[in-house]
Design a protein around this motif. Structure first.
Motif, PDB file in Angstrom:
ATOM      1  N   ALA A 234       0.915  -1.211  -0.018  1.00 32.63           N
ATOM      2  CA  ALA A 234      -0.057  -0.145   0.115  1.00 32.63           C
ATOM      3  C   ALA A 234       1.024   1.165  -0.001  1.00 32.63           C
ATOM      4  CB  ALA A 234      -0.920   0.013   1.206  1.00 32.63           C
ATOM      5  N   LEU A 235       2.043   1.325   0.620  1.00 32.15           N
ATOM      6  CA  LEU A 235       2.995   2.288   0.715  1.00 32.15           C
ATOM      7  C   LEU A 235       3.535   2.648  -0.613  1.00 32.15           C
ATOM      8  CD1 LEU A 235       4.296   4.520   2.483  1.00 32.15           C
ATOM      9  CD2 LEU A 235       6.199   2.927   2.782  1.00 32.15           C
ATOM     10  N   VAL A 236       3.911   1.544  -1.145  1.00 31.86           N
ATOM     11  CA  VAL A 236       4.266   1.924  -2.731  1.00 31.86           C
ATOM     12  C   VAL A 236       3.252   2.411  -3.522  1.00 31.86           C
ATOM     13  CG1 VAL A 236       5.304   0.545  -4.731  1.00 31.86           C
ATOM     14  CG2 VAL A 236       6.163   0.108  -2.354  1.00 31.86           C
ATOM     15  N   ASP A 237       2.061   1.704  -3.347  1.00 29.83           N
ATOM     16  CA  ASP A 237       1.021   2.507  -4.346  1.00 29.83           C
ATOM     17  C   ASP A 237       0.737   3.738  -3.845  1.00 29.83           C
ATOM     18  OD1 ASP A 237       0.678  -0.217  -5.314  1.00 29.83           O
ATOM     19  OD2 ASP A 237      -1.015  -0.714  -4.311  1.00 29.83           O
ATOM     20  N   THR A 238       0.860   4.094  -2.711  1.00 33.40           N
ATOM     21  CA  THR A 238       0.600   5.505  -2.354  1.00 33.40           C
ATOM     22  C   THR A 238       1.446   6.571  -2.806  1.00 33.40           C
ATOM     23  OG1 THR A 238      -0.763   4.709  -0.471  1.00 33.40           O
ATOM     24  CG2 THR A 238       0.091   7.076  -0.184  1.00 33.40           C
ATOM     25  N   VAL A 239       2.715   6.143  -2.836  1.00 35.13           N
ATOM     26  CA  VAL A 239       3.949   6.974  -3.189  1.00 35.13           C
ATOM     27  C   VAL A 239       3.732   7.067  -4.570  1.00 35.13           C
ATOM     28  CG1 VAL A 239       6.443   7.302  -3.602  1.00 35.13           C
ATOM     29  CG2 VAL A 239       5.372   6.392  -1.189  1.00 35.13           C
ATOM     30  N   ALA A 240       3.522   6.064  -5.486  1.00 38.52           N
ATOM     31  CA  ALA A 240       3.413   6.068  -6.931  1.00 38.52           C
ATOM     32  C   ALA A 240       2.446   6.979  -7.195  1.00 38.52           C
ATOM     33  CB  ALA A 240       3.386   4.744  -7.499  1.00 38.52           C
ATOM     34  N   ILE A 241       0.967   6.505  -6.908  1.00 35.90           N
ATOM     35  CA  ILE A 241      -0.109   7.414  -7.508  1.00 35.90           C
ATOM     36  C   ILE A 241      -0.175   8.773  -6.820  1.00 35.90           C
ATOM     37  CG2 ILE A 241      -2.685   7.374  -7.316  1.00 35.90           C
ATOM     38  CD1 ILE A 241      -2.383   4.275  -7.202  1.00 35.90           C
ATOM     39  N   GLY A 242       0.190   8.928  -5.586  1.00 34.40           N
ATOM     40  CA  GLY A 242       0.261  10.394  -4.867  1.00 34.40           C
ATOM     41  C   GLY A 242       1.255  11.180  -5.644  1.00 34.40           C
ATOM     42  N   ALA A 243       2.516  10.725  -6.047  1.00 34.54           N
ATOM     43  CA  ALA A 243       3.336  11.581  -6.819  1.00 34.54           C
ATOM     44  C   ALA A 243       2.902  11.894  -8.139  1.00 34.54           C
ATOM     45  CB  ALA A 243       4.572  10.741  -7.080  1.00 34.54           C
ATOM     46  N   ALA A 244       2.109  10.962  -8.826  1.00 33.54           N
ATOM     47  CA  ALA A 244       1.416  11.133 -10.237  1.00 33.54           C
ATOM     48  C   ALA A 244       0.363  12.422 -10.010  1.00 33.54           C
ATOM     49  CB  ALA A 244       0.875  10.071 -10.730  1.00 33.54           C
ATOM     50  N   LEU A 245      -0.311  12.356  -8.789  1.00 38.66           N
ATOM     51  CA  LEU A 245      -1.384  13.443  -8.529  1.00 38.66           C
ATOM     52  C   LEU A 245      -0.830  14.594  -8.396  1.00 38.66           C
ATOM     53  CD1 LEU A 245      -3.900  11.173  -6.446  1.00 38.66           C
ATOM     54  CD2 LEU A 245      -4.149  11.683  -8.881  1.00 38.66           C
ATOM     55  N   LEU A 246       0.223  14.935  -7.658  1.00 37.60           N
ATOM     56  CA  LEU A 246       1.081  15.964  -7.409  1.00 37.60           C
ATOM     57  C   LEU A 246       1.537  16.668  -8.552  1.00 37.60           C
ATOM     58  CD1 LEU A 246       2.656  15.225  -3.771  1.00 37.60           C
ATOM     59  CD2 LEU A 246       0.968  16.789  -4.177  1.00 37.60           C
ATOM     60  N   ILE A 247       2.340  15.584  -9.367  1.00 33.39           N
ATOM     61  CA  ILE A 247       2.890  16.412 -10.821  1.00 33.39           C
ATOM     62  C   ILE A 247       1.729  16.704 -11.722  1.00 33.39           C
ATOM     63  CG2 ILE A 247       4.097  15.505 -12.813  1.00 33.39           C
ATOM     64  CD1 ILE A 247       5.613  13.678 -11.007  1.00 33.39           C
ATOM     65  N   LEU A 248       0.562  16.182 -11.584  1.00 33.54           N
ATOM     66  CA  LEU A 248      -0.457  16.648 -12.537  1.00 33.54           C
ATOM     67  C   LEU A 248      -1.277  17.700 -11.762  1.00 33.54           C
ATOM     68  CD1 LEU A 248      -1.579  13.182 -13.801  1.00 33.54           C
ATOM     69  CD2 LEU A 248      -0.280  14.774 -15.030  1.00 33.54           C
ATOM     70  N   GLN A 249      -1.051  18.246 -10.581  1.00 26.11           N
ATOM     71  CA  GLN A 249      -1.615  19.173  -9.919  1.00 26.11           C
ATOM     72  C   GLN A 249      -3.385  18.802  -9.714  1.00 26.11           C
ATOM     73  OE1 GLN A 249      -0.953  22.874 -11.950  1.00 26.11           O
ATOM     74  NE2 GLN A 249       1.318  22.854 -11.328  1.00 26.11           N
ATOM     75  N   VAL A 250      -3.524  17.750  -9.292  1.00 29.89           N
ATOM     76  CA  VAL A 250      -4.881  17.182  -9.109  1.00 29.89           C
ATOM     77  C   VAL A 250      -5.139  17.645  -7.441  1.00 29.89           C
ATOM     78  CG1 VAL A 250      -6.495  15.492  -8.837  1.00 29.89           C
ATOM     79  CG2 VAL A 250      -4.715  15.281 -10.700  1.00 29.89           C
ATOM     80  N   PRO A 251      -6.176  18.185  -7.332  1.00 31.65           N
ATOM     81  CA  PRO A 251      -6.678  18.698  -5.905  1.00 31.65           C
ATOM     82  C   PRO A 251      -6.807  17.331  -4.987  1.00 31.65           C
ATOM     83  CG  PRO A 251      -8.158  19.867  -7.649  1.00 31.65           C
ATOM     84  CD  PRO A 251      -7.185  18.792  -8.386  1.00 31.65           C
ATOM     85  N   LEU A 252      -6.522  17.733  -3.863  1.00 29.17           N
ATOM     86  CA  LEU A 252      -6.789  16.592  -2.784  1.00 29.17           C
ATOM     87  C   LEU A 252      -6.048  15.547  -3.140  1.00 29.17           C
ATOM     88  CD1 LEU A 252     -10.610  16.601  -2.475  1.00 29.17           C
ATOM     89  CD2 LEU A 252      -9.183  17.886  -0.946  1.00 29.17           C
ATOM     90  N   ALA A 253      -4.764  15.789  -3.489  1.00 28.53           N
ATOM     91  CA  ALA A 253      -3.754  14.688  -3.710  1.00 28.53           C
ATOM     92  C   ALA A 253      -3.466  13.732  -2.678  1.00 28.53           C
ATOM     93  CB  ALA A 253      -2.450  15.330  -4.517  1.00 28.53           C
ATOM     94  N   PHE A 254      -3.249  14.654  -1.513  1.00 32.72           N
ATOM     95  CA  PHE A 254      -2.597  14.040  -0.180  1.00 32.72           C
ATOM     96  C   PHE A 254      -3.839  12.847   0.201  1.00 32.72           C
ATOM     97  CE2 PHE A 254       0.582  17.310   0.021  1.00 32.72           C
ATOM     98  CZ  PHE A 254       1.554  16.377   0.330  1.00 32.72           C
ATOM     99  N   PRO A 255      -5.077  13.540   0.468  1.00 29.74           N
ATOM    100  CA  PRO A 255      -6.247  12.922   1.013  1.00 29.74           C
ATOM    101  C   PRO A 255      -6.398  11.391  -0.037  1.00 29.74           C
ATOM    102  CG  PRO A 255      -6.666  15.006   1.124  1.00 29.74           C
ATOM    103  CD  PRO A 255      -5.522  15.025   0.400  1.00 29.74           C
ATOM    104  N   LEU A 256      -6.291  11.868  -1.280  1.00 29.46           N
ATOM    105  CA  LEU A 256      -6.569  10.668  -2.244  1.00 29.46           C
ATOM    106  C   LEU A 256      -5.417   9.541  -2.236  1.00 29.46           C
ATOM    107  CD1 LEU A 256      -7.735  12.637  -5.507  1.00 29.46           C
ATOM    108  CD2 LEU A 256      -9.170  11.230  -4.229  1.00 29.46           C
ATOM    109  N   ALA A 257      -4.123  10.111  -1.851  1.00 30.21           N
ATOM    110  CA  ALA A 257      -3.116   9.012  -1.670  1.00 30.21           C
ATOM    111  C   ALA A 257      -3.440   8.279  -0.511  1.00 30.21           C
ATOM    112  CB  ALA A 257      -1.944   9.759  -1.849  1.00 30.21           C
TER     113      ALA A 257
END
Length: 380
Positions: A234-257
Motif C-alpha cells: 500500500a505504501l508503494v501504491d500511495t507513493v506512486a499514485i500520490g506523486a502522479a497526482l501531485l505532478i499533475l496538480q490534481v486537487p486533494l492529492a494527499f487525501p486521495l493518496a
C-alpha cells in the motif's frame, strides 16, 4: 389349485429391514451426510448471527488482534533490547497511536484547505457536463435536466435523508465507542497476550495442546505477515499514485493518496476503487486528458503490485485462491460493510492456516512442533 397354493406358499416371504440396515445402503449414507451438512450450516448460521448481535465487541477484538500481530515483533524487539515488558508495550502502543493520529490529521487539513477550490471546480465541471448533455451526440432537453435536478433536491431534503442522517450519527457514536474499546483491548493484547493464550489453553493437554499452540503461532504469523506485507504494498501504491497526482496538480492529492493506502487493505478491489475516485476528481478538476493519465498510472501500479510486489513481499502469508478471496470479500461486506471487507481476507487466511495445522498438512509443522504427527498423516 392345490399345486398353485403349495407353490405360492413355497415363495420366500419379504424380509423386514431394520432401521440400521436402511441407513446402511447408498441412500442412507447420502441422507446421513446431508443431515450432517445441514447441521453444520445451522450451527454456523446461528454462530454468525449471535456474533453479529455483539459486533460492537467482536469487531474491536478482531482489529486489535490483527494490529497486535502486526506490531508484536516490534514489542519483542524492544524487549530483547532490554526494555521491560510494560515499557516496551507502551512505546509500541504510543507509536501506533501517533501514526494513526498523523494520518487522520493530514487528511483533515488537506481536505479543509482544498475543499473550496474543489467545490468550485466541481461546480464548473457539472456545468460542462450539462452543456455536453444538451449538445452531445444524444442531446437531452433542458426540461429533462431541470426535472432531474429538482428530483435530486427533493430527495436531499426528504425525510428519508434526514432519518439517514440520524442513523449516521448513531453509527458515528458506535464507531467512537468501538475505537476506544479497540485501543484498550490492543494494549492488553500487547502486554498480556501470551498470558491470555496460556489461560485459554489450560483445559487442554498433550498432543491437542501442542496443536493449539501451533495454531496460535500460525495465526500470529499469518495476520502479522498479511498486515505488514499489505502495508508495504500500500505504501508503494500511495507513493506512486500520490506523486502522479501531485505532478499533475490534481486537487486533494494527499487525501486521495491516503485513500489509496487504506483501499489497498481490501484485496482485488480496494486499490482499484481508490484509483477510480482519483480519476473522477481529476476529471472534474483538470479535464479528461489528466483523468486518462491518472487511469493509466493506476493501471500500471496495479500491474506492478499484482505481478511483482505481492508475490515478493507477501510471500506465503496469504495462500488463498483469488476466487476464495472474492467470496470472502463478498461475505464480509454483506455481514459488516467496509470493516467486514477489510477483515474477511486475513480471517479467511487464518482459517485455512488452522485447517492445515489441524490436519497435519502445514509444511512447517514438524520443525515447530516435533511432538505432532508428521505431515500427510491421518488427523487426530
Amino acid at each position: 389349485m392345490k399345486a398353485k397354493a403349495s407353490a405360492g406358499s413355497a415363495a420366500p416371504a419379504r424380509e423386514k429391514r431394520t432401521p440400521s440396515e436402511l441407513w446402511a445402503d447408498g441412500f442412507g449414507r447420502v441422507g446421513t451426510r446431508a443431515a450432517q451438512v445441514l447441521l453444520i450450516i445451522i450451527v454456523a448460521a446461528v454462530s454468525v448471527f449471535a456474533l453479529m448481535q455483539i459486533k460492537l465487541l467482536v469487531i474491536p477484538v478482531l482489529i486489535a488482534l490483527i494490529l497486535a500481530a502486526a506490531i508484536g515483533p516490534f514489542v519483542n524487539l524492544l524487549r530483547r533490547r532490554g526494555l521491560p515488558g510494560g515499557l516496551a508495550t507502551g512505546v509500541a502502543f504510543v507509536a501506533l497511536l501517533l501514526v494513526l493520529a498523523g494520518v487522520f490529521t493530514v487528511i483533515y487539513f488537506s481536505v479543509r484547505n482544498q475543499w473550496a477550490e474543489l467545490a468550485a471546480q466541481a461546480s464548473s465541471g457539472l456545468d460542462e457536463l450539462e452543456q455536453f448533455l444538451r449538445t452531445g451526440p444524444i442531446p437531452v432537453e433542458q426540461a429533462q435536466l431541470e426535472q432531474a435536478r429538482e428530483s435530486i433536491v427533493q430527495f436531499a431534503t426528504s425525510s428519508q435523508v434526514r432519518s439517514g442522517a440520524i442513523t449516521g450519527l448513531s453509527v458515528v457514536t458506535e464507531f467512537l465507542a468501538g475505537a476506544a474499546l479497540m485501543v484498550v483491548i490492543l494494549f492488553f493484547f500487547l502486554k498480556d497476550g501470551a498470558k491470555i493464550w496460556n489461560f485459554l489453553l489450560r483445559p487442554f493437554t498433550g498432543q491437542r495442546e501442542a496443536k493449539l499452540r501451533r495454531v496460535g503461532r500460525r495465526t500470529l504469523e499469518v495476520l502479522g505477515g498479511y498486515v505488514r506485507g499489505t502495508a508495504i504494498v500500500a505504501l508503494v501504491d500511495t507513493v506512486a499514485i500520490g506523486a502522479a497526482l501531485l505532478i499533475l496538480q490534481v486537487p486533494l492529492a494527499f487525501p486521495l493518496a491516503i485513500i489509496v493506502f487504506i483501499g489497498a487493505f481490501i484485496p482485488l478491489v480496494g486499490a482499484t476503487v481508490a484509483g477510480i475516485l482519483a480519476a473522477l476528481v481529476a476529471l472534474v478538476a483538470n479535464g479528461p486528458v489528466v483523468a486518462l493519465i491518472v487511469v493509466a498510472v493506476v493501471i500500471a501500479v496495479n500491474q506492478l503490485e499484482g505481478d511483482l510486489l505481492q508475490p515478493v513481499v507477501m510471500g506465503k502469508s496469504l495462500q488463498l485462491h483469488a476466487l476464495v478471496i472474492l467470496m470472502a470479500l463478498t461475505a464480509g461486506t454483506i455481514l459488516a460493510g467496509i470493516i467486514g471487507a477489510v477483515l474477511s481476507v486475513p480471517l479467511a487466511a487464518v482459517a485455512w492456516a488452522i485447517v492445515q495445522v489441524w490436519t497435519a498438512e502445514d509444511p512447517g509443522l514438524e520443525d515447530m512442533n516435533p511432538d505432532l504427527p508428521p505431515a500427510n498423516s491421518q488427523p487426530v
